[in-house]
Design an enzyme around this catalytic site. Structure first.
Site, PDB file in Angstrom:
ATOM      1  CB  CYS A 141      10.931  48.637  24.952  1.00 20.86           C
ATOM      2  SG  CYS A 141       9.519  49.248  25.758  1.00 20.86           S
ATOM      3  CB  ALA A 142      13.915  43.494  24.297  1.00 19.16           C
ATOM      4  N   PRO A 182      16.977  46.451  19.452  1.00 22.26           N
ATOM      5  CG  PRO A 182      18.858  46.734  18.439  1.00 22.26           C
ATOM      6  CD  PRO A 182      17.560  47.423  19.349  1.00 22.26           C
ATOM      7  CG  ASP A 237       0.308  46.699  23.750  1.00 19.44           C
ATOM      8  OD1 ASP A 237       0.798  47.663  23.038  1.00 19.44           O
ATOM      9  OD2 ASP A 237      -0.215  46.966  25.148  1.00 19.44           O
ATOM     10  CB  CYS A 286      18.482  57.092  23.109  1.00 20.47           C
ATOM     11  SG  CYS A 286      17.311  56.888  21.770  1.00 20.47           S
TER      12      CYS A 286
END
Length: 469
Positions: free
Chosen positions: A117-118, A120, A168, A238
């Protein structure tokens, strides 16, 4: 009558969130936490060691990442040419803890990594630097607009050791047991961003926490099988709540047998270590709170896949590479006299997509060819340029890369000229040679100009130009 700092914070934060944090921290620490959210957000950046060795701004080193620095003030990065050429990445301080985590992994000499899930791209650029010339990174982002930002940041970073895909997580099923380590920096409820992003507060709800947890579990179900036996999975968010953090780590341990990895931390760092116990195994997790650490909220756990299990099958593609859009490219078949000399320090293999020619380290070509048949690849290696009708047009990505460019003259620009170039305005060159000219700033490549004698064409990418007046 003036409200206290605490009451000002309470007016903005949902009561259910405050109750959650009181359970985690206790009343005294909750007050300290709320006061910290009123403070100015710390500013930090991480250097690109291949382009910059010392911070261009006044500041102090981050304790857990030697390549990163706190800044005393927030500069206007938009008008700093070094920012645009990938000399550093502006990254929140806590996120740079990934550097410590990666250095605890027992990896082979040439690791294959996945950032699932790279976007930005902050953690992807960190991984890219960690891997250097030996490793290869697959940086994936399913959302198209975010994928474009990821691609831009990796192009500017310039190491040429990444494949950018837009898939995905379920599309990776044919690549199980393939990666030496996988990072899942999962989309989350964003509680750790409340200080710097007021919109995150407006979007928070207990219902959204449950939605995020469901999304994270779906991602982890796909990600858990991707590391090789004995490989690693790093999970981070986060946010602060246990549902999106420790409970997801528990899920990985209970359902996939993942084992703990300990990251040594110093007391002076003020990182909070939480623990969960699963089947008599105590799993450490690492939490960053803004009242303890000079940074934003972060959670991270590092896990190791059991070495026993399905054997690892190296990614190999057959002798014939069949792809509907990509093909291997041979300089011998392209009238080499018009193709630039490639004096690269390592062996590369060339590929062509439409008219675009790319270079990738040759040792990774079998892996790339396998990955390219499984995933929607958006970018890879370094784009050298366009080959059209026996003419070569150098790509901006080649200028951003660390591969040497020897076939073209170069001109050094002043800061004012560099900003003018980055605004895609015409530049007057003090050079007689006509044709392609590489423009530089402080010894680093900034991009291409085509000198026509009495004028020049600015080839900085239109979509990247500075719009600030």
């Amino acid at each position: 009558m003036e409200h206290s700092t605490e009451s000002q914070i309470k007016n903005r934060l949902p009561e259910t969130f405050l109750d959650q944090m009181k359970q985690q921290l206790g009343q005294r620490e909750l007050e300290q936490f709320l006061q910290a959210l009123e403070q100015k957000t710390p500013v930090s950046l991480r250097l690109n060691p291949k382009k910059c060795q010392t911070s261009p701004f006044e500041g102090s080193p981050l304790p857990w990442c030697p390549q990163a620095y706190y800044l005393e003030e927030r500069p206007i990065f938009t008008i700093d040419p070094l920012f645009h050429l990938g000399a550093y990445y502006v990254q929140e301080a806590s996120s740079n803890f990934l550097w410590q985590a990666l250095h605890q992994l027992d990896l082979p000499h040439s690791p294959l990594a996945l950032d699932l899930c790279a976007a930005p791209g902050g953690k992807s650029t960190l991984i890219s630097s960690f891997l250097g010339e030996e490793g290869l990174l697959v940086a994936n982002e399913v959302i198209k607009s975010r994928n474009q930002v990821l691609r831009e940041n990796l192009i500017k970073w310039g190491l040429g050791n990444a494949i950018v895909s837009q898939n995905d997580p379920s599309h990776f099923s044919n690549l199980e047991n393939s990666f030496d380590f996988v990072l899942v920096d999962a989309p989350c409820s964003g509680e750790g961003l409340f200080r710097k992003d007021p919109q995150a507060i407006a979007e928070w709800s207990q219902e959204n926490v449950h939605v995020c947890k469901g999304r994270q579990l779906r991602i982890l179900q796909q990600a858990a099988g991707l590391p090789k036996p004995g490989g690693y999975l790093i999970y981070s968010t986060c946010t602060y709540n246990w549902q999106e953090n420790e409970e997801n780590v528990r899920y990985l341990v209970e359902n996939f047998g993942y084992e703990k990895v300990i990251v040594p931390i110093k007391n002076s760092w003020h990182i909070t270590q939480s623990e969960i116990t699963v089947s008599s195994q105590t799993i450490p997790c690492y939490r960053f709170y803004p009242h303890k650490v000079k940074g934003e909220g972060l959670f991270m756990a590092i896990l190791r896949k059991p070495a026993s299990g399905e054997p690892h099958k190296p990614l190999r593609e057959g002798r014939d590479f069949n792809h509907p859009h990509l093909k291997r490219f041979s300089i011998k078949n392209s009238k080499r006299s018009k193709f630039p000399e490639l004096n690269f320090p390592l062996e590369v293999k060339l590929y062509q997509y439409d008219k675009h020619v790319f270079a990738l380290p040759e040792k990774w070509s079998p892996v790339f060819e396998k990955v390219a048949t499984q995933l929607n690849v958006q970018y890879f290696g370094v784009e050298l340029g366009d080959w059209t009708k026996e003419q070569f047009f150098p790509a901006h990505a080649w200028a951003m890369g660390i591969y040497p460019i020897s076939d073209y003259p170069s001109v050094a620009l002043s800061r004012e000229e560099a900003i003018q170039y980055l605004k895609k305005e015409p530049i007057t060159l003090s050079i007689k040679e006509r044709g392609w000219v590489l423009v530089k700033y402080k010894g680093l490549n900034l991009g291409w100009i085509k000198n026509l004698g009495n004028r020049s064409n600015n080839y900085y990418p239109k979509e990247w130009r500075i719009r600030m007046k």
